[in-house]
Design a protein around this motif. Structure first.
Motif, PDB file in Angstrom:
ATOM      1  N   PHE A 150       3.128   1.208   2.098  1.00 31.04           N
ATOM      2  CA  PHE A 150       4.264   0.481   2.682  1.00 31.04           C
ATOM      3  C   PHE A 150       4.141  -0.970   2.240  1.00 31.04           C
TER       4      PHE A 150
ATOM      5  N   TYR B 189       0.909  -1.153   0.000  1.00 29.57           N
ATOM      6  CA  TYR B 189       0.000   0.000   0.000  1.00 29.57           C
ATOM      7  C   TYR B 189       0.946   1.200   0.000  1.00 29.57           C
TER       8      TYR B 189
ATOM      9  N   GLU C 203      -7.895  -7.755  -4.819  1.00 27.28           N
ATOM     10  CA  GLU C 203      -6.908  -6.681  -4.674  1.00 27.28           C
ATOM     11  C   GLU C 203      -5.854  -6.904  -5.748  1.00 27.28           C
TER      12      GLU C 203
ATOM     13  N   VAL D  54       3.255  -4.591   2.581  1.00 24.99           N
ATOM     14  CA  VAL D  54       2.429  -5.432   3.465  1.00 24.99           C
ATOM     15  C   VAL D  54       2.841  -6.896   3.310  1.00 24.99           C
TER      16      VAL D  54
ATOM     17  N   GLU E  41      -0.702 -11.941  13.571  1.00 23.95           N
ATOM     18  CA  GLU E  41      -1.155 -10.807  14.379  1.00 23.95           C
ATOM     19  C   GLU E  41      -2.080  -9.905  13.568  1.00 23.95           C
ATOM     20  N   SER E  42      -2.870  -9.150  14.289  1.00 20.86           N
ATOM     21  CA  SER E  42      -3.730  -8.172  13.654  1.00 20.86           C
ATOM     22  C   SER E  42      -2.851  -7.173  12.885  1.00 20.86           C
ATOM     23  N   GLY E  43      -3.217  -6.896  11.654  1.00 19.19           N
ATOM     24  CA  GLY E  43      -2.443  -5.954  10.840  1.00 19.19           C
ATOM     25  C   GLY E  43      -1.282  -6.591  10.102  1.00 19.19           C
ATOM     26  N   SER E  44      -1.114  -7.912  10.227  1.00 12.46           N
ATOM     27  CA  SER E  44       0.038  -8.563   9.590  1.00 12.46           C
ATOM     28  C   SER E  44      -0.187  -8.813   8.095  1.00 12.46           C
ATOM     29  N   GLY E  45      -1.419  -8.651   7.634  1.00 16.67           N
ATOM     30  CA  GLY E  45      -1.651  -8.778   6.191  1.00 16.67           C
ATOM     31  C   GLY E  45      -2.455  -9.998   5.786  1.00 16.67           C
ATOM     32  N   LYS E  46      -3.161 -10.612   6.713  1.00 17.37           N
ATOM     33  CA  LYS E  46      -3.932 -11.827   6.405  1.00 17.37           C
ATOM     34  C   LYS E  46      -5.068 -11.533   5.417  1.00 17.37           C
ATOM     35  N   SER E  47      -5.849 -10.497   5.718  1.00 17.01           N
ATOM     36  CA  SER E  47      -6.964 -10.159   4.814  1.00 17.01           C
ATOM     37  C   SER E  47      -6.428  -9.740   3.460  1.00 17.01           C
ATOM     38  N   THR E  48      -5.337  -8.977   3.472  1.00 15.05           N
ATOM     39  CA  THR E  48      -4.731  -8.545   2.205  1.00 15.05           C
ATOM     40  C   THR E  48      -4.318  -9.759   1.387  1.00 15.05           C
TER      41      THR E  48
HETATM   42  P1  ADP Z   1      -4.932  -8.400   8.999  1.00 16.68           P
HETATM   43  O1  ADP Z   1      -6.081  -8.944   8.201  1.00 16.68           O
HETATM   44  O2  ADP Z   1      -3.829  -9.384   9.222  1.00 16.68           O
HETATM   45  O3  ADP Z   1      -5.378  -7.798  10.296  1.00 16.68           O
HETATM   46  P2  ADP Z   1      -4.769  -6.487   6.830  1.00 16.68           P
HETATM   47  O4  ADP Z   1      -4.435  -7.309   5.668  1.00 16.68           O
HETATM   48  O5  ADP Z   1      -6.174  -6.020   6.968  1.00 16.68           O
HETATM   49  O6  ADP Z   1      -4.263  -7.227   8.155  1.00 16.68           O
HETATM   50  O7  ADP Z   1      -3.852  -5.188   6.814  1.00 16.68           O
HETATM   51  C1  ADP Z   1      -2.446  -5.250   6.686  1.00 16.68           C
HETATM   52  C2  ADP Z   1      -1.892  -3.835   6.698  1.00 16.68           C
HETATM   53  O8  ADP Z   1      -2.287  -3.175   5.512  1.00 16.68           O
HETATM   54  C3  ADP Z   1      -2.408  -2.996   7.855  1.00 16.68           C
HETATM   55  O9  ADP Z   1      -1.367  -2.157   8.278  1.00 16.68           O
HETATM   56  C4  ADP Z   1      -3.536  -2.210   7.234  1.00 16.68           C
HETATM   57  O10 ADP Z   1      -3.727  -0.990   7.892  1.00 16.68           O
HETATM   58  C5  ADP Z   1      -3.033  -1.994   5.824  1.00 16.68           C
HETATM   59  N1  ADP Z   1      -4.126  -1.920   4.849  1.00 16.68           N
HETATM   60  C6  ADP Z   1      -5.091  -2.839   4.643  1.00 16.68           C
HETATM   61  N2  ADP Z   1      -5.904  -2.462   3.648  1.00 16.68           N
HETATM   62  C7  ADP Z   1      -5.447  -1.273   3.199  1.00 16.68           C
HETATM   63  C8  ADP Z   1      -5.845  -0.353   2.156  1.00 16.68           C
HETATM   64  N3  ADP Z   1      -6.907  -0.628   1.379  1.00 16.68           N
HETATM   65  N4  ADP Z   1      -5.125   0.772   1.994  1.00 16.68           N
HETATM   66  C9  ADP Z   1      -4.054   1.011   2.764  1.00 16.68           C
HETATM   67  N5  ADP Z   1      -3.606   0.224   3.746  1.00 16.68           N
HETATM   68  C10 ADP Z   1      -4.286  -0.910   3.970  1.00 16.68           C
END
Ligand code: ADP
Ligand code: MG
Length: 196
Positions: A13, A11, A50, A15, A34-41
């Motif tokens: 940065f 993004y 995406e 991920v 961990e939360s924010g580690s990029g699992k959903s991404t």
């Molecule tokens: P998780 O699902 O592991 O909690 P995410 O995949 O949601 O983590 O997010 C990983 C990182 O990418 C986080 O720092 C989040 O803030 C950032 N992030 C997620 N989606 C976006 C987006 N659409 N634009 C910018 N940053 C994003």
């Protein structure tokens, strides 16, 4: 077979960096972190929801990232079902009516609801369902759509342990015939169900 090769996602940065995973056509794969580690991404990148910054996603020897975006839009739903944490359902319609948009065969809908043990909710309005029931309706939609790869993003969050177990058990059964990739916050419980 689903291959993720040298996947990167930025993004503002980085991920995801150099993710390499090869997965068979069936089985239950857990992703914990961990939360924010990029699992959903990661799930969204795999499911073509995406864009990726670099690397490749290959399904049955077809590079899904090399094809045109138009073709990708067509192919996405045929391969992947992304099941989010909070599935959006048509709140003022019954469960069965909502499912009918995905499958016109009422016997098949009943069969799926029975498999997921929510047949008694067929005529209930979606807005009256509990969190666990909503998750199971989302799984029902995915089953009726018939995509071979399920991408489940924390679908047990907000569920008590018994309900989370039930949902994982159902996904485990489904994974005998499909590839189920499941992100979970409940690492210990998820580990108990996944093959990998
Ligand atoms: P998780 O699902 O592991 O909690 P995410 O995949 O949601 O983590 O997010 C990983 C990182 O990418 C986080 O720092 C989040 O803030 C950032 N992030 C997620 N989606 C976006 C987006 N659409 N634009 C910018 N940053 C994003
Ligand atoms: Mg997430």
């Amino acid at each position: 077979m689903l291959e993720i090769k040298s996947l990167c996602k930025d993004y503002d940065f980085a991920v995801l960096r150099d993710v390499n995973i090869t997965l068979p056509d069936t089985g239950f794969v857990g992703i914990i972190g961990e939360s924010g580690s990029g699992k959903s991404t990661l799930l969204k990148c795999i499911g073509l929801l995406e864009s990726i910054t670099c690397g490749e996603i290959i399904y049955d020897d077809i590079s899904l990232t090399a094809i045109s975006s138009l073709k990708r839009d067509k192919i996405r739903g045929r391969i992947f079902s992304y099941i989010p944490q909070e599935p959006s359902l048509i709140e003022d319609e019954s469960v069965d009516k909502g499912l009918s948009y995905f499958c016109e065969d009422s016997a098949r809908r009943r069969e799926v609801l029975e498999m997921l043990k929510i047949q008694d909710k067929a005529q209930e309005l979606a807005r009256n369902l509990s969190g666990g029931e909503r998750g199971r309706v989302a799984i029902a939609i995915a089953l009726l759509r018939g995509a071979p790869v399920f991408l489940c993003d924390e679908i047990t969050s907000g569920l008590d342990e018994d309900n989370a177990r039930l949902v994982y058990r159902l996904l485990k059964d489904i994974s005998a015939q499909r590839l189920v990739i499941c992100v979970g916050h409940d690492a210990k419980l998820l580990r108990a169900f996944c093959d990998r």
